[in-house]
Design an enzyme around this catalytic site. Structure first.
Site, short mmCIF file in Angstrom:
data_model
loop_
_atom_site.label_atom_id
_atom_site.label_comp_id
_atom_site.label_asym_id
_atom_site.label_seq_id
_atom_site.Cartn_x
_atom_site.Cartn_y
_atom_site.Cartn_z
N GLU A 215 -19.64 -46.02 19.44
CA GLU A 215 -20.58 -46.30 20.00
C GLU A 215 -19.42 -46.68 21.74
OE1 GLU A 215 -19.14 -49.96 17.73
OE2 GLU A 215 -20.89 -50.81 17.50
N ARG B 44 -18.54 -60.12 20.39
CA ARG B 44 -18.18 -58.43 20.94
C ARG B 44 -18.60 -58.93 22.20
NH1 ARG B 44 -15.47 -53.42 19.92
NH2 ARG B 44 -15.39 -54.19 17.80
N ALA C 266 -18.68 -50.22 14.23
CA ALA C 266 -17.66 -50.34 15.03
C ALA C 266 -17.19 -49.28 15.44
CB ALA C 266 -16.70 -51.53 14.39
N ARG D 215 -25.88 -49.93 17.95
CA ARG D 215 -24.50 -48.91 19.26
C ARG D 215 -23.86 -50.17 19.93
NH1 ARG D 215 -25.53 -42.95 19.96
NH2 ARG D 215 -23.50 -41.83 19.59
N1 MTE Z 1 -24.60 -40.93 15.52
C1 MTE Z 1 -25.08 -40.59 14.73
N2 MTE Z 1 -26.17 -39.02 15.14
N3 MTE Z 1 -26.68 -41.71 14.63
C2 MTE Z 1 -26.00 -42.92 14.39
O1 MTE Z 1 -26.83 -42.97 13.13
N4 MTE Z 1 -24.27 -44.92 14.40
C3 MTE Z 1 -23.92 -45.07 16.01
C4 MTE Z 1 -22.54 -43.61 16.37
N5 MTE Z 1 -23.30 -42.35 16.54
C5 MTE Z 1 -25.14 -43.29 14.91
C6 MTE Z 1 -24.08 -41.73 15.70
C7 MTE Z 1 -23.16 -46.28 15.22
S1 MTE Z 1 -23.62 -47.57 15.84
C8 MTE Z 1 -21.68 -45.74 15.52
S2 MTE Z 1 -20.91 -47.44 14.59
C9 MTE Z 1 -21.05 -45.48 14.47
O2 MTE Z 1 -21.53 -44.14 14.81
C10 MTE Z 1 -20.49 -45.25 13.21
O3 MTE Z 1 -20.11 -43.74 12.69
P1 MTE Z 1 -18.54 -43.74 12.93
O4 MTE Z 1 -17.88 -44.88 12.80
O5 MTE Z 1 -17.45 -43.07 12.17
O6 MTE Z 1 -18.48 -43.29 14.41
N1 LUZ Z 2 -18.08 -56.90 14.64
C1 LUZ Z 2 -18.04 -55.63 15.53
C2 LUZ Z 2 -18.28 -56.91 13.27
O1 LUZ Z 2 -17.08 -55.67 16.02
N2 LUZ Z 2 -18.67 -54.64 14.79
C3 LUZ Z 2 -19.31 -54.32 13.63
O2 LUZ Z 2 -20.76 -53.33 13.35
C4 LUZ Z 2 -19.65 -55.86 13.11
N3 LUZ Z 2 -19.68 -55.97 12.23
C5 LUZ Z 2 -20.13 -57.02 11.44
C6 LUZ Z 2 -19.69 -57.73 11.46
N4 LUZ Z 2 -19.03 -57.40 12.02
MO1 MOS Z 3 -22.63 -49.50 15.07
S1 MOS Z 3 -23.99 -50.78 16.53
O1 MOS Z 3 -21.74 -50.19 14.94
O2 MOS Z 3 -23.18 -49.33 13.38
#
Ligand code: MTE
Ligand code: LUZ
Ligand code: MOS
Length: 807
Positions: free
Chosen positions: A757, A354, A555, A386
């Site tokens: 993210e 990524r 993701a 994230r």
């Molecule tokens: N928001 C909150 N409040 N808490 C979290 O742990 N995780 C982030 C983002 N927003 C997170 C958050 C991450 S790393 C990701 S990948 C996405 O939420 C995952 O949720 P979604 O795919 O439903 O948006």
């Molecule tokens: N790829 C990605 C991944 O883009 N985001 C992720 O969170 C992930 N997790 C596992 C494997 N590939």
């Molecule tokens: Mo988020 S880093 O893809 O859990």
């Protein structure tokens, strides 16, 4: 157990609900007003489904689940050495400690001693090789958590280790050629390849850069509660983004089949990537102990242990050379990125992929050559956070463009703009995906105007001319972020929707709730599909026995995937209800309408619950499963080409800072954000995600610094006393956050875009505003050697450097 709620807390809950409503009113857009008028359940702001429970303290996290009689508690004995071999143990010493029931080692694992998610190189408990300081070597099981922790804390007296010097930094690992994965290469030649393009370019820039890692700092630490079930089966309550992965890891560790292990998670108190794979070790240890002792076992980490055991965002080191023209257009770029993977692979491979697929960010780079190395170090195994490498890839090109602008004496915004992806031309990424949904020009244009960027740039110059000590800086940074797992088969999801005979609805899906509002969005989708009030739909805990073979909620794809799957399930039920209603009341099934809790059929309007009750009497199936797989994806791992992303999310931010050149302290004075969430499913929730990601990313790039002791390899910043995350007080006094108006070009769930993210890249603008202020401190005569995190110390060092370079 069901104690009455403290009325003061209820007041808080009401105040919060008011706040949410007011926030929703403040950001109500034209699109949202239209959705309201049409009785839509999507596209409108509503509070998080658990908001009142969160603020009243009623929301159940794993440690709030009432403990079963006989529950034992676990704590981990950690290696006090970063590298070496375990030569002897004297665990009787630990066993003799008060309250201790048992001490487990790798030998007590009935199945495989591995909790690696993709590569199987990650021991649950030490197998003899000491890999990092903080590595779990044994597990103490005791009658109380306190007793377990006191016993585990004596690890250093019980372990004999032959130690070797640790490898700690990515540069050290790179010098030794020590990696957790084979190196990755991604090349694209438009005009003869990167080397030739750089050589032929009018200007060249060669430099290195550094960005630090970042601790997830979820409010709820890692925790698992394992409960043995009849016939050797196991139930694990686990704070995890990936229940299916936990199920598989526990099954392998216990030598059970997947159908004998059930993993459940109602919600996490934050995950941020830290519970995508790394909840595995704790789920396994709790399950191994519960299995051996035939008692429920809970393992809840202390914050310091969480820091010492689990990994975090990868720090990256870059070495690059670029060639560019008089306008600042990049003609060729060659970059080597080295990450600190830690002692095992974990998700370092997809993170590096990524990163390499985000080095372009929003810019067309005709000739590029990228090389990615995941350095193996004697540190915690780094993992998802994230952005998942995206931020680390994109900040490298931002640094390059900022430096180019300073070399040419241009406004960095102008240099960024000439490099933007084009529309219909200059639109192929280095990995060969065509950018067909580019909105960066409009989006940045709108933000440039609404933030008054040009006028403020002039005002800042005037201010700086008359201010020798305080210097201001401003920067605009855009983002483009690819949406989909870059591992194709992860892009699938399932859901179950149950309609009960009273018309109430239960939805279950494969995604997990970590505070991001996924359950709220999925419930909105179901309510919309069946034309009922949001309050009629309830989302339940994620459970491997309800929806099988799920992907991590990661993701940013949670709502995209699970929203579509839930919509598929709800649509099937609606179609059955429509057929049944038409058969009873006449007219055509296609003409039956579901809206505002009513069903219109053949000129009559009936309650949704009436239609449901009738369908039950007619023996119609009132529940359904649903499934979704993202279309059109492809990826060739060897050439690193294909279409890894369904679409891109865009955004941009303008930040203005003031820096004290005597102390290196700074303040964010104002931030303006315009972020693309497509046709937002819930603007209030999405704005919350944008604001949260902005402040979280600002912490990464400024105050959050990780320090490992260079000799012992001990992480010295393992608590909030030494590791500084931002607080609500670090929000700028002027914080204008807007969502960009525009539908997703692709057929995503209601044309929305993933939002979890991408906004983590918005605070690049804070970092480059600080860099701008540092540059001003040197009369803009030298390119500031500022690393991230830009701590006050780093800022002060950079100021000293630009001032001495400027003479
Ligand atoms: N928001 C909150 N409040 N808490 C979290 O742990 N995780 C982030 C983002 N927003 C997170 C958050 C991450 S790393 C990701 S990948 C996405 O939420 C995952 O949720 P979604 O795919 O439903 O948006
Ligand atoms: N790829 C990605 C991944 O883009 N985001 C992720 O969170 C992930 N997790 C596992 C494997 N590939
Ligand atoms: Mo988020 S880093 O893809 O859990």
């Amino acid at each position: 157990m069901n104690k009455p709620i403290d009325p003061r807390l209820l007041q808080n809950a009401e105040a919060f609900a008011d706040y949410a409503t007011n926030t929703a009113a403040r950001i109500d857009t034209g699109a949202e007003a239209k959705a309201h008028a049409q009785g839509a359940r999507v596209g409108i702001s509503r509070p998080h489904e658990s908001a009142a429970l969160h603020v009243s303290g009623e929301a159940t996290y794993i440690d709030d689940i009432p403990e079963l009689a006989g529950t034992l508690h676990c704590a981990l004995g950690l290696s006090p050495v970063a590298n070496g071999r375990l030569t002897a143990t004297s665990l009787d010493l630990i066993r003799a400690m008060p309250g201790v029931v048992d001490v487990l080692t790798a030998a007590d694992i009935p199945g495989s001693n591995d909790c690696g998610s993709i590569v199987h190189d990650d021991p649950i408990l030490c197998d003899g090789e000491i890999r990092f300081l903080g590595q779990p070597v044994f597990a103490v099981v005791a009658r109380t958590r306190d007793a377990a922790r006191r016993a585990a804390a004596r690890a250093k007296d019980a372990l004999t280790i032959e130690s070797a010097p640790p490898v700690l930094t990515p540069q050290q690992a790179h010098e030794k050629g020590q990696y957790v994965l084979p190196p990755m290469h991604l090349e694209r030649a438009t005009n003869g390849g990167a080397k030739a393009a750089i050589a032929a370019a009018p200007h060249r820039l060669k430099s290195t850069f550094d960005v630090g890692g970042q601790e997830q700092f979820y409010l709820e630490g890692q925790i698992s509660y394992a409960i043995p079930k009849e016939g050797g089966a196991m139930l694990v309550h686990c704070s995890t983004q990936h229940p299916s992965e936990m199920q598989h890891l526990v099954a392998h560790a216990l030598h059970l089949h997947a159908n004998e292990v059930q993993v459940e998670c109602r919600r996490m108190g934050g995950g941020f990537g830290g519970k995508e794979s790394q909840s595995g070790l704790f789920a396994c240890v709790a399950a191994i102990a519960a299995h051996k002792l035939k008692k429920p076992v809970k393992l809840r980490l202390d914050r310091d242990d969480d820091f010492m055991i689990t990994g975090r965002r990868h720090c990256f080191w870059y070495d690059y050379e670029v060639g560019y023209d008089d306008e600042g257009r990049v003609l060729g770029a060659e970059i080597t990125m080295v990450s600190r993977a830690g002692h095992s692979a974990d998700l370092s491979g997809p993170v590096m992929t990524r990163a390499m697929c985000h080095f372009d960010n929003a810019y067309w780079l005709p000739d590029v050559s990228m090389h990615g190395y995941s350095g193996k170090t004697n540190t915690q195994s780094n993992t998802a956070f994230r952005g998942f490498g995206g931020p680390q890839g994109a900040i490298a090109i931002e640094n390059i463009l900022d430096s180019i602008a300073r070399q040419l004496g241009k406004d960095p915004l102008d240099v960024r703009r000439v490099n933007f992806y084009g529309k219909g031309e200059r639109n192929v990424t280095p990995y060969q995906q065509v950018v067909t949904d580019n909105v960066v020009h409009e989006l940045v244009g709108q933000l440039e105007a609404s933030s008054d960027y040009r006028a403020r740039r002039e005002a800042i110059e005037a201010f700086n001319a008359g201010s020798p000590v305080l210097k201001r800086g401003i920067a605009l940074a855009p983002l483009k972020f690819g949406i989909s797992f870059n591992v194709k088969h992860f892009n699938q999801a399932g859901a179950l929707v149950h309609v009960y005979t009273d018309g109430s609805i239960l939805v279950n899906h494969g995604g997990t709730e970590m505070g991001q509002g996924l359950n709220t969005k999925v419930a909105q989708v179901v309510a919309h599909e069946l034309g009922v009030k949001f309050e009629c739909v309830r989302a339940t805990a994620t459970d491997t026995s309800k929806v099988a073979n799920t992907s991590a909620t990661a993701a940013s794809t949670g709502a995209d995937l699970n929203g579509k799957a839930a919509q598929d399930a709800a649509r099937q039920i609606r179609e059955r209800l429509a057929a049944c209603a038409a058969a009873r009341h006449g007219g055509k099934a296609e003409d039956v309408r579901f809206a505002n809790d009513k069903v219109e059929v053949n000129g009559r309007t009936l309650d949704f619950s009436t239609i449901v009750a009738e369908a039950y009497m007619d023996r119609v199936q009132l529940w359904s499963d649903g499934f979704y797989a993202t279309p059109g994806l492809s990826w060739d791992r060897d050439t690193m080409t294909g279409r890894p992303f369904y679409y891109y999310a865009y955004g941009a931010a303008v930040s203005e800072v003031v820096v004290d050149t005597l102390t290196g302290e700074w303040k964010l004075l104002r931030a303006d954000i315009l972020h693309d969430a497509g046709r937002s499913l819930n603007p209030a929730v999405d704005i919350g995600q944008v604001e949260g990601a902005f402040i979280q990313g600002m912490g990464w790039l400024t105050t959050e610094e990780l320090v490992w002791h260079p000799k012992s390899g001990m992480l010295t910043t393992h608590a909030p006393s030494t590791y500084k995350i931002p607080t609500a007080n670090d929000c700028p006094p002027v914080f204008n956050v807007q969502l960009f108006e525009g539908d997703n070009f692709e057929d995503s769930i209601h044309r929305s875009k993933a939002v979890g993210e991408p906004p983590l890249l918005l605070p690049f603008s804070v970092f480059y505003a600080i860099r701008d202020a540092v540059s001003a401190a040197g009369e803009h005569r030298a390119d500031p050697p500022l690393r991230a995190p830009a701590t006050s110390e780093a800022i002060l060092n950079a100021i000293t450097a630009v001032r001495s370079a400027a003479g």
